[in-house]
Design a protein around this motif. Structure first.
Motif, mmCIF file in Angstrom:
data_model
loop_
_atom_site.group_PDB
_atom_site.id
_atom_site.type_symbol
_atom_site.label_atom_id
_atom_site.label_comp_id
_atom_site.label_asym_id
_atom_site.label_seq_id
_atom_site.Cartn_x
_atom_site.Cartn_y
_atom_site.Cartn_z
ATOM 1 N N GLY A 41 0.819 -1.201 0.000
ATOM 2 C CA GLY A 41 0.000 0.000 0.000
ATOM 3 C C GLY A 41 0.855 1.253 0.000
ATOM 4 N N HIS A 42 0.203 2.397 -0.044
ATOM 5 C CA HIS A 42 0.877 3.691 -0.133
ATOM 6 C C HIS A 42 1.844 3.690 -1.318
ATOM 7 C CE1 HIS A 42 -0.788 4.930 3.738
ATOM 8 N NE2 HIS A 42 -0.566 3.694 4.106
ATOM 9 N N ILE A 43 1.424 3.033 -2.407
ATOM 10 C CA ILE A 43 2.283 2.883 -3.583
ATOM 11 C C ILE A 43 2.371 4.227 -4.301
ATOM 12 C CG2 ILE A 43 2.596 1.696 -5.777
ATOM 13 C CD1 ILE A 43 1.010 -0.656 -4.489
ATOM 14 N N LEU A 71 -1.248 5.684 -5.910
ATOM 15 C CA LEU A 71 -2.175 4.686 -6.431
ATOM 16 C C LEU A 71 -3.260 4.392 -5.404
ATOM 17 C CD1 LEU A 71 -2.576 2.749 -8.899
ATOM 18 C CD2 LEU A 71 -1.325 1.044 -7.563
ATOM 19 N N LYS A 72 -4.507 4.449 -5.820
ATOM 20 C CA LYS A 72 -5.682 4.097 -5.013
ATOM 21 C C LYS A 72 -5.693 4.738 -3.629
ATOM 22 C CE LYS A 72 -7.979 0.392 -5.420
ATOM 23 N NZ LYS A 72 -8.449 -0.983 -5.308
ATOM 24 N N ARG A 73 -5.327 6.024 -3.604
ATOM 25 C CA ARG A 73 -5.333 6.803 -2.354
ATOM 26 C C ARG A 73 -4.554 6.136 -1.226
ATOM 27 N NH1 ARG A 73 -11.516 8.759 -2.996
ATOM 28 N NH2 ARG A 73 -11.054 10.553 -4.286
ATOM 29 N N GLY A 74 -3.575 5.321 -1.607
ATOM 30 C CA GLY A 74 -2.726 4.676 -0.613
ATOM 31 C C GLY A 74 -3.257 3.364 -0.074
ATOM 32 N N GLN A 75 -4.427 2.951 -0.528
ATOM 33 C CA GLN A 75 -5.014 1.690 -0.045
ATOM 34 C C GLN A 75 -4.073 0.523 -0.309
ATOM 35 O OE1 GLN A 75 -8.786 1.164 -1.958
ATOM 36 N NE2 GLN A 75 -9.573 3.114 -1.267
ATOM 37 N N PHE A 76 -4.149 -0.477 0.552
ATOM 38 C CA PHE A 76 -3.333 -1.674 0.358
ATOM 39 C C PHE A 76 -3.961 -2.550 -0.716
ATOM 40 C CE2 PHE A 76 -1.406 -0.285 4.198
ATOM 41 C CZ PHE A 76 -0.123 -0.813 4.157
ATOM 42 N N LEU A 77 -3.109 -3.046 -1.610
ATOM 43 C CA LEU A 77 -3.536 -3.973 -2.650
ATOM 44 C C LEU A 77 -3.215 -5.388 -2.204
ATOM 45 C CD1 LEU A 77 -2.263 -2.143 -5.857
ATOM 46 C CD2 LEU A 77 -4.429 -1.873 -4.652
ATOM 47 N N GLU A 81 -2.755 -8.588 -7.094
ATOM 48 C CA GLU A 81 -3.811 -7.694 -7.585
ATOM 49 C C GLU A 81 -3.254 -6.792 -8.692
ATOM 50 O OE1 GLU A 81 -6.952 -4.292 -5.991
ATOM 51 O OE2 GLU A 81 -5.882 -5.527 -4.535
ATOM 52 N N THR A 82 -4.104 -6.474 -9.645
ATOM 53 C CA THR A 82 -3.752 -5.565 -10.735
ATOM 54 C C THR A 82 -4.740 -4.406 -10.761
ATOM 55 O OG1 THR A 82 -2.842 -7.383 -12.055
ATOM 56 C CG2 THR A 82 -3.407 -5.350 -13.231
ATOM 57 N N VAL A 83 -4.218 -3.206 -10.883
ATOM 58 C CA VAL A 83 -5.026 -1.999 -11.020
ATOM 59 C C VAL A 83 -4.775 -1.448 -12.418
ATOM 60 C CG1 VAL A 83 -5.389 0.358 -10.173
ATOM 61 C CG2 VAL A 83 -4.878 -1.482 -8.567
ATOM 62 N N THR A 84 -5.837 -1.029 -13.094
ATOM 63 C CA THR A 84 -5.687 -0.440 -14.424
ATOM 64 C C THR A 84 -6.396 0.906 -14.479
ATOM 65 O OG1 THR A 84 -7.651 -1.555 -15.289
ATOM 66 C CG2 THR A 84 -5.543 -2.698 -15.560
ATOM 67 N N ALA A 100 6.608 2.184 -1.242
ATOM 68 C CA ALA A 100 5.454 1.337 -0.910
ATOM 69 C C ALA A 100 5.653 0.765 0.493
ATOM 70 C CB ALA A 100 5.284 0.207 -1.911
ATOM 71 N N LYS A 101 4.545 0.594 1.202
ATOM 72 C CA LYS A 101 4.555 -0.108 2.487
ATOM 73 C C LYS A 101 4.128 -1.538 2.245
ATOM 74 C CE LYS A 101 3.657 3.644 5.701
ATOM 75 N NZ LYS A 101 2.803 4.149 6.785
ATOM 76 N N VAL A 102 4.696 -2.447 3.007
ATOM 77 C CA VAL A 102 4.378 -3.875 2.889
ATOM 78 C C VAL A 102 3.693 -4.316 4.171
ATOM 79 C CG1 VAL A 102 5.351 -6.178 2.598
ATOM 80 C CG2 VAL A 102 6.356 -4.229 1.374
#
Length: 104
Positions: A41-43, A71-77, A81-84, A100-102
């Motif tokens: 997250g926080h990518i 990416l995605k307001r910092g939400q964890f993926l 997962e793939t975001v487009t 990025a945070k893990v």
């Protein structure tokens, strides 16, 4: 960190033309894929200073702040997962993972 050995190299991104045009300019499709067994997250990406698409990208998916994009307001993926998203611009942008945070 235990078994979680994720890093920025586990964030894959790329893009290509969609074949559609808006106001005579090409539309580009971008993907961001998490190739990790943990959540990320926080990518954040660099090289966003000149990212000014003709049609704004939904800020819930990809938002710009100075030279960085989030990416995605910092939400964890989730793992794998793939975001487009798409944007319209004369030239493609290269988005380089910066932070990025893990979470395992």
């Amino acid at each position: 960190m235990g078994i979680c050995q994720c890093n920025l190299g586990d964030i894959q991104s790329g893009g290509q033309r969609t074949g559609r045009y808006f106001q005579g300019k090409p539309e580009w499709s971008v993907f961001v894929h998490i190739n990790c067994k943990c959540q990320m997250g926080h990518i954040t990406f660099t090289n966003c200073k000149d990212f000014n698409p003709i049609v704004p990208v939904d800020p819930a998916i990809f938002s710009k702040a100075g030279n960085l994009c989030l990416l995605k307001r910092g939400q964890f993926l989730q793992p794998n997962e793939t975001v487009t998203f798409t944007y319209v611009s004369d030239l493609p942008y290269i988005f380089s993972p910066y932070y990025a945070k893990v979470k395992c």
